[in-house]
Design an enzyme around this catalytic site. Structure first.
Site, PDB file in Angstrom:
ATOM      1  N   VAL A  59      -2.305  -1.050  -3.737  1.00 29.67           N
ATOM      2  CA  VAL A  59      -3.337  -0.362  -2.964  1.00 29.67           C
ATOM      3  C   VAL A  59      -2.898   1.075  -2.714  1.00 29.67           C
ATOM      4  O   VAL A  59      -1.905   1.325  -2.024  1.00 29.67           O
ATOM      5  CB  VAL A  59      -3.602  -1.089  -1.630  1.00 29.67           C
ATOM      6  CG1 VAL A  59      -4.713  -0.383  -0.846  1.00 29.67           C
ATOM      7  CG2 VAL A  59      -3.958  -2.558  -1.866  1.00 29.67           C
TER       8      VAL A  59
ATOM      9  N   ASP B 208       0.850  -1.192   0.000  1.00 33.76           N
ATOM     10  CA  ASP B 208       0.000   0.000   0.000  1.00 33.76           C
ATOM     11  C   ASP B 208       0.883   1.237   0.000  1.00 33.76           C
ATOM     12  O   ASP B 208       1.969   1.241   0.580  1.00 33.76           O
ATOM     13  CB  ASP B 208      -0.910   0.015   1.237  1.00 33.76           C
ATOM     14  CG  ASP B 208      -0.106   0.079   2.531  1.00 33.76           C
ATOM     15  OD1 ASP B 208       0.100   1.181   3.071  1.00 33.76           O
ATOM     16  OD2 ASP B 208       0.363  -0.993   2.984  1.00 33.76           O
ATOM     17  N   SER B 209       0.435   2.285  -0.708  1.00 31.73           N
ATOM     18  CA  SER B 209       1.130   3.569  -0.747  1.00 31.73           C
ATOM     19  C   SER B 209       2.577   3.380  -1.220  1.00 31.73           C
ATOM     20  O   SER B 209       2.805   2.870  -2.308  1.00 31.73           O
ATOM     21  CB  SER B 209       1.045   4.239   0.622  1.00 31.73           C
ATOM     22  OG  SER B 209       1.361   5.606   0.546  1.00 31.73           O
ATOM     23  N   ALA B 210       3.568   3.735  -0.389  1.00 33.53           N
ATOM     24  CA  ALA B 210       4.959   3.517  -0.781  1.00 33.53           C
ATOM     25  C   ALA B 210       5.243   2.043  -1.018  1.00 33.53           C
ATOM     26  O   ALA B 210       6.052   1.681  -1.880  1.00 33.53           O
ATOM     27  CB  ALA B 210       5.892   4.069   0.294  1.00 33.53           C
TER      28      ALA B 210
ATOM     29  N   HIS C 254      -6.977   7.926   1.738  1.00 36.62           N
ATOM     30  CA  HIS C 254      -5.766   7.121   1.613  1.00 36.62           C
ATOM     31  C   HIS C 254      -5.644   6.089   2.738  1.00 36.62           C
ATOM     32  O   HIS C 254      -5.783   6.420   3.911  1.00 36.62           O
ATOM     33  CB  HIS C 254      -4.565   8.065   1.620  1.00 36.62           C
ATOM     34  CG  HIS C 254      -3.284   7.452   1.183  1.00 36.62           C
ATOM     35  ND1 HIS C 254      -3.076   6.935  -0.077  1.00 36.62           N
ATOM     36  CD2 HIS C 254      -2.118   7.262   1.859  1.00 36.62           C
ATOM     37  CE1 HIS C 254      -1.852   6.466  -0.182  1.00 36.62           C
ATOM     38  NE2 HIS C 254      -1.241   6.657   0.983  1.00 36.62           N
TER      39      HIS C 254
END
Length: 321
Positions: free
Chosen positions: A196, A166-168, A294
């Protein structure tokens, strides 16, 4: 003592603060929960060292096995997970990620390796990518059943491997997928990747990004902070459009998850367009969660939308291959 040493020279709240004396104050993701057997999900976990020299480790999760369970003789799909946190906060050992991995392992019936890579600013990018690739090579060392971890030796099905984050961490999963495609990972069949709320960016504004100008600075400052050698927001590490190897993504399927209120939403949709535009031969799916922001599923894991997202990820993994 010079009071100026306690001066904040960079405030990247809600992630971290950097002080003039070099001290890094991480504002979240510092909690640690031990590995355990979770009776709610029937998932067991343990921690392993991947590289003592580079301080790379992982938490491994597996559905609880017993002598009367036919799964004892079965191989399980293998999920390698890369946590988010802007490349600078969070670990697989925090409560949020421990709980999420318990849930996903229980529902998808996989064995999961949640990677603890070194984080910026002490270890700036590209170190996290290097650590993640070293972790994948460590996982692959178990292919013949003689690796250092018995769970992976006995239960991992290397014909059904998935990367996610997820994200980074989604950014990392994407780059690991490209590296599999360009360099190969012997004995590993990468079925798919699940991205994600991916931390992708670019110098040119797309979609609704220009309407959220108050958040643009944080994203751009964060990127330069974690990757001080970067050429900027069009660095191929952060902008897939600028990566000449994008078409070599080494898997058959991609699931892209975005959230309606997330500033990074349009980057997820654009990633799908890019894969189609360059003629990548796999299947791309995208799901958008309405009304959420987020990584909402980590902060509110018991909401209906979090359960729905988990079901969509589960369906993607269990229906692959």
């Amino acid at each position: 003592m010079d009071s100026s040493s306690n001066e904040v020279v960079l405030d990247l709240s809600p992630l971290l603060k950097l002080y003039r004396n070099g001290h890094v104050e991480r504002l979240s993701g510092c909690d640690v929960v031990p590995p355990s057997f979770d009776p709610t999900t029937n998932v067991e976990s343990k921690d392993v060292t991947i590289s003592k020299e580079n301080n790379i480790s992982a938490r491994i999760f597996i559905p609880k096995l017993n002598n009367h369970d036919p799964i004892q003789t079965q191989k399980l799909p293998l999920l390698v997970y890369f946590h988010g946190g802007g490349f600078c906060i969070q670990t697989p050992f925090s409560q949020k990620y421990h709980k999420f991995l318990n849930s996903i392992v229980s529902q998808t019936n996989v064995i999961a390796v949640s990677v603890h890579y070194r984080r910026a600013p002490e270890h700036p990018l590209p170190i996290a990518y290097q650590d993640s690739w070293e972790s994948l090579k460590w996982v692959a060392s178990h292919i013949n059943g003689n690796g250092s971890d018995e769970w992976i030796n006995r239960y991992a099905d290397f014909e059904k491997v998935f990367f996610s984050g997820d994200s980074a961490g989604a950014n990392i999963a994407h780059h690991m997928g490209i590296r599999v495609g360009t360099e190969g990972l012997q004995g590993v069949n990468l079925e798919g990747i699940v991205l994600v709320h991916s931390y992708f960016w670019g110098a040119e504004r797309i979609g609704s990004e220009a309407e959220k100008s108050e958040h643009l600075g944080l994203l751009e400052n964060l990127w330069r902070f974690v990757c001080p050698t970067t050429i900027g927001s069009d660095d191929p590490l952060i902008n897939p459009e600028k990566d000449p190897n994008l078409g070599k993504l080494g898997c058959k399927k991609v699931l892209i998850c975005v959230a309606e209120k997330d500033l990074l939403k349009d980057r997820g949709w654009y990633y799908k367009e890019l894969l189609h535009k360059i003629g990548w031969g796999g299947v791309v799916e995208i799901v958008e969660t309405k009304g959420e922001d987020h990584v909402f599923h980590l902060f509110n894991p018991n909401c209906d939308n979090a359960f729905s997202l988990l079901n969509q990820i589960t369906s993607f993994i269990t229906n692959s291959g």
